[in-house]
Design a protein around this motif. Structure first.
Motif, PDB file in Angstrom:
ATOM      1  N   PRO A 240       0.818  -1.330  -0.157  1.00 44.17           N
ATOM      2  CA  PRO A 240      -0.120   0.063  -0.062  1.00 44.17           C
ATOM      3  C   PRO A 240       0.765   1.322   0.037  1.00 44.17           C
ATOM      4  O   PRO A 240       0.424   2.313  -0.326  1.00 44.17           O
ATOM      5  N   GLN A 241       2.038   1.105   0.378  1.00 45.95           N
ATOM      6  CA  GLN A 241       3.166   2.366   0.485  1.00 45.95           C
ATOM      7  C   GLN A 241       3.270   2.792  -0.936  1.00 45.95           C
ATOM      8  O   GLN A 241       3.784   3.976  -0.894  1.00 45.95           O
ATOM      9  N   SER A 242       3.203   1.957  -1.890  1.00 47.39           N
ATOM     10  CA  SER A 242       3.665   2.141  -3.159  1.00 47.39           C
ATOM     11  C   SER A 242       2.608   3.410  -3.976  1.00 47.39           C
ATOM     12  O   SER A 242       2.825   3.910  -4.849  1.00 47.39           O
ATOM     13  N   PHE A 243       1.292   3.606  -3.081  1.00 49.54           N
ATOM     14  CA  PHE A 243       0.546   4.380  -4.014  1.00 49.54           C
ATOM     15  C   PHE A 243       0.457   5.920  -3.316  1.00 49.54           C
ATOM     16  O   PHE A 243       0.701   6.019  -2.111  1.00 49.54           O
ATOM     17  N   CYS A 244       0.679   6.796  -4.203  1.00 45.24           N
ATOM     18  CA  CYS A 244       0.724   7.890  -3.693  1.00 45.24           C
ATOM     19  C   CYS A 244      -0.466   8.846  -3.583  1.00 45.24           C
ATOM     20  O   CYS A 244      -1.323   8.537  -4.201  1.00 45.24           O
ATOM     21  N   PHE A 245      -0.581   9.839  -2.724  1.00 41.50           N
ATOM     22  CA  PHE A 245      -1.829  10.644  -2.377  1.00 41.50           C
ATOM     23  C   PHE A 245      -1.647  11.956  -3.061  1.00 41.50           C
ATOM     24  O   PHE A 245      -0.751  12.517  -3.030  1.00 41.50           O
ATOM     25  N   GLU A 246      -2.991  12.573  -3.499  1.00 41.30           N
ATOM     26  CA  GLU A 246      -2.979  13.669  -3.994  1.00 41.30           C
ATOM     27  C   GLU A 246      -4.282  14.339  -3.913  1.00 41.30           C
ATOM     28  O   GLU A 246      -5.291  13.194  -3.715  1.00 41.30           O
ATOM     29  N   PRO A 247      -4.740  15.454  -3.919  1.00 39.22           N
ATOM     30  CA  PRO A 247      -6.321  16.155  -3.901  1.00 39.22           C
ATOM     31  C   PRO A 247      -6.705  15.400  -5.597  1.00 39.22           C
ATOM     32  O   PRO A 247      -6.189  15.720  -6.592  1.00 39.22           O
ATOM     33  N   VAL A 248      -7.789  14.611  -5.526  1.00 38.72           N
ATOM     34  CA  VAL A 248      -8.517  14.184  -6.637  1.00 38.72           C
ATOM     35  C   VAL A 248     -10.026  15.000  -6.832  1.00 38.72           C
ATOM     36  O   VAL A 248     -10.662  14.873  -5.929  1.00 38.72           O
ATOM     37  N   ASN A 249     -10.271  15.714  -7.918  1.00 37.52           N
ATOM     38  CA  ASN A 249     -11.375  16.254  -8.166  1.00 37.52           C
ATOM     39  C   ASN A 249     -12.518  15.074  -8.796  1.00 37.52           C
ATOM     40  O   ASN A 249     -12.273  14.797  -9.792  1.00 37.52           O
ATOM     41  N   VAL A 250     -13.373  14.854  -7.792  1.00 37.08           N
ATOM     42  CA  VAL A 250     -14.284  13.633  -8.050  1.00 37.08           C
ATOM     43  C   VAL A 250     -15.028  14.029  -9.245  1.00 37.08           C
ATOM     44  O   VAL A 250     -15.411  13.063 -10.324  1.00 37.08           O
ATOM     45  N   PRO A 251     -15.736  15.199  -9.467  1.00 34.75           N
ATOM     46  CA  PRO A 251     -16.653  15.406 -10.805  1.00 34.75           C
ATOM     47  C   PRO A 251     -15.863  15.174 -12.148  1.00 34.75           C
ATOM     48  O   PRO A 251     -16.340  14.425 -13.142  1.00 34.75           O
ATOM     49  N   LYS A 252     -14.482  15.592 -12.210  1.00 41.27           N
ATOM     50  CA  LYS A 252     -13.733  15.728 -13.393  1.00 41.27           C
ATOM     51  C   LYS A 252     -13.442  14.224 -13.484  1.00 41.27           C
ATOM     52  O   LYS A 252     -13.535  13.686 -14.751  1.00 41.27           O
ATOM     53  N   MET A 253     -13.169  13.344 -12.400  1.00 38.68           N
ATOM     54  CA  MET A 253     -12.941  11.926 -12.509  1.00 38.68           C
ATOM     55  C   MET A 253     -14.024  11.190 -13.231  1.00 38.68           C
ATOM     56  O   MET A 253     -13.929  10.295 -13.843  1.00 38.68           O
ATOM     57  N   LEU A 254     -15.258  11.534 -12.747  1.00 41.94           N
ATOM     58  CA  LEU A 254     -16.651  10.934 -13.329  1.00 41.94           C
ATOM     59  C   LEU A 254     -16.909  11.311 -14.673  1.00 41.94           C
ATOM     60  O   LEU A 254     -17.291  10.629 -15.447  1.00 41.94           O
ATOM     61  N   GLU A 255     -16.285  12.322 -15.154  1.00 41.36           N
ATOM     62  CA  GLU A 255     -16.419  12.795 -16.503  1.00 41.36           C
ATOM     63  C   GLU A 255     -15.431  12.027 -17.436  1.00 41.36           C
ATOM     64  O   GLU A 255     -15.874  11.571 -18.258  1.00 41.36           O
TER      65      GLU A 255
END
Length: 569
Positions: A413-428
């Motif tokens: 799990p430590q291999s995944f990096c975190f960042e702010p993700v805009n949910v509406p844009k991701m759904l688009e």
């Protein structure tokens, strides 16, 4: 008053050497007195020999006065003790019988005899010497006066020498006992001070001798021992902390099976296993659940010092281990392996499922290619089997990709990096990916989420959550249905999402709790008929858990399948 060791030592040496000196003096005085007495006796014996010679030649002792000292007394006694002649006593008829005189008795037994006593005839003290001849005794005597006493008296020079030597030895003893006693005193002070001496920084200076070297060595060894003791205490405390914080129940038993130490988890596991709660670890020796353990402990095969068994009780599985030590004491470790066993079973099942799922596309690809290679097909049929093999390879590729993603979530799990993700844009982006298939199935996809909603997480995993939920809806909801995504609640810690479709849902609700299991099928062949790897919803659950959320599945009242899940802010 308590005497110091130095004084005790000095007094002991004085006493010993006093006895030794007194013994030497007494022995020397005795030897010298005997020597002088023997010398005087030899002189008197010579007088007796001369008197005997005169008596033999002349038949009388009357003419012997000129041959002997004027103070010499000469007496002739027959074998019966009658006095025949005495040069001092003229009236011998009135003299007592001399048969029992000490010197006569000794002469009768040993041929010669001597004695110092006062004469009963004239009340003068003599030193007597008697010698037995064939038919008579000749006795000679000298007055026991000052001159004779001085002759017999021992020489005092040796006594003075011994006394002087004794004084010198006392001085040496005093000095030696002082040094020895000083070393002993310092050793005693050191032993009484002990550890405090080191804590106070005291230094013990022993004398520069063998005993001092021994004292310094003892002090050095004590310091090392003290440091070792501190290390052992520290390690013991670490061990106790480790035992108390251990996730295993641990108990140590002495040779007689008495309890030496245990942690709280041991009692917790013990009370879970036995029928009646008991706070005493020794309850294992009377519990039938530990029959195998007690049988091992009762055995005397010391070459087998390790034993392990499993106990199933209260829907849990416990591993029990025994380590027996050389002195027959032992430790018992109880560990709850319920989850481990479940994981092992799940891994076995997963391995079987993976093998089963891989077999189908691989067999399909192999069959299509074998058909193309083995038979003389026209171009159109060859193209058909090649396309069919290609679709099966896509299924295989998707399965491998999903398995890789699941393994990465669980194991790295430590291999995944975190960042702010805009949910509406991701759904688009997601809607654009499924635009064609949504159009083919006459399905609609919409959401009610604020345009500026950002979730701090991993973009790929968040995308995989919504993609797999969408893929599940597209496969099973049916045509002419719609997909809805809502942010239905929000608090200071979590976002609350609802994802549902308006399809047929799941008729048998007992399947709802198992939807997130790997390769789980509501109906046999359902996954293969509709495509997919069978791992989509398992990926969804693990990705939600990765973002510290939870997810549940439910049938909607108005129809369709709904997923409720949260994301931690």
């Amino acid at each position: 008053m308590r005497l110091s060791y130095r004084k005790k030592l000095f007094i002991s040496f004085v006493f010993i050497f006093s006895l030794f000196t007194a013994g030497v003096v007494i022995f020397e005085q005795s030897r010298e007195g005997k020597y002088k007495t023997d010398a005087l006796t030899e002189r008197l014996d010579a007088f007796a020999q001369v008197a005997n010679a005169v008596l033999i030649q002349q038949g009388s002792l009357d003419s012997t006065n000129y041959l002997f000292p004027s103070n010499l007394r000469l007496t002739l006694v027959d074998l019966k003790g009658n006095v025949l002649y005495d040069n001092v006593i003229t009236e011998i008829s009135g003299m007592e019988n001399h048969f029992q005189r000490p010197e006569i008795v000794k002469a009768r037994e040993n041929k010669t005899g001597s004695d110092i006593r006062t004469s009963s005839s004239n009340s003068q003290k003599y030193i007597y010497f008697a010698k037995r001849f064939n038919t008579y005794y000749i006795r000679v005597a000298l007055p026991y006066n000052v001159q004779v006493q001085n002759f017999l008296k021992s020489d005092n020079l040796f006594v003075y020498f011994i006394i002087g030597l004794f004084v010198i030895i006392l001085i040496i003893i005093h000095y030696a006992s002082g040094r020895f006693g000083d070393s002993i005193r310092k050793l005693n002070d050191f032993s009484n001070a002990g550890e405090q001496a080191f804590l106070d920084g005291l230094k013990t200076d022993f004398p520069d001798d063998e005993l001092g070297k021994i004292g310094n060595k003892i002090a050095e060894n004590y310091l090392k021992l003290n440091e070792s003791k501190k290390t052992i205490i520290f390690e013991h405390e670490k061990l106790l902390q480790h035992v108390h914080s251990s996730e295993e129940g641990i108990c140590f038993f002495a040779t007689n099976k008495s309890v030496e130490f245990y942690n709280g988890l041991f009692i917790h596991y013990l009370n879970t296993i036995i029928d009646e709660a008991d706070s005493t670890p020794s309850a294992i020796f009377s519990s039938p659940d530990f029959e195998n353990v007690n049988a091992f402990l009762a055995s005397h095969h010391l070459e087998h010092n390790y034993f392990e068994t499993k106990i199933e009780k209260q829907a849990k599985i416990f591993a029990v281990r025994i380590n027996r030590f050389e002195n027959s004491s032992f430790e018992m470790i109880i560990n709850d392996i319920t989850n481990t066993e479940k994981t092992r079973v799940l891994k076995q099942e997963m391995t079987g499922n993976i093998t089963h799922e891989l077999r189908t596309p691989v067999a399909g690809i192999r069959g299509c290619l074998e058909t193309v290679l083995a038979k003389n097909l026209d171009v159109e049929k060859q193209q058909y089997f090649i396309e069919k093999a290609y679709r099966q390879s896509l299924v295989l590729s998707e399965l491998i990709q999903d398995m890789s993603l699941l393994t990465k979530i669980e194991d790295a799990p430590q291999s995944f990096c975190f960042e702010p993700v805009n949910v509406p844009k991701m759904l688009e982006e997601l809607k654009k990916e499924y635009e064609i298939i949504l159009h083919e199935k006459s399905m609609n996809m919409e959401w009610q989420i604020p345009e500026n909603l950002h979730i701090f997480g991993n973009h790929n995993l968040l995308y995989a959550i919504f993609r797999n939920l969408t893929d599940n809806a597209v496969r099973y909801a049916g045509n002419n249905t719609s997909i809805h995504i809502h942010l239905y609640n929000e608090d200071k810690d979590y976002y609350y999402f609802s994802y549902f479709d308006t399809g047929i849902g799941i008729s048998e609700e007992q399947h709802l709790n198992r939807l997130f299991e790997r390769f789980y099928r509501i109906g046999e062949g359902r996954t293969r008929e509709t495509g997919g790897s069978g791992l989509g919803l398992s990926i969804v659950k693990n990705a939600v858990l990765f973002h510290k959320g939870v997810i549940v599945a439910k049938n909607r009242v108005g129809g369709g399948l709904e997923f409720l899940f949260t994301f931690k802010k």
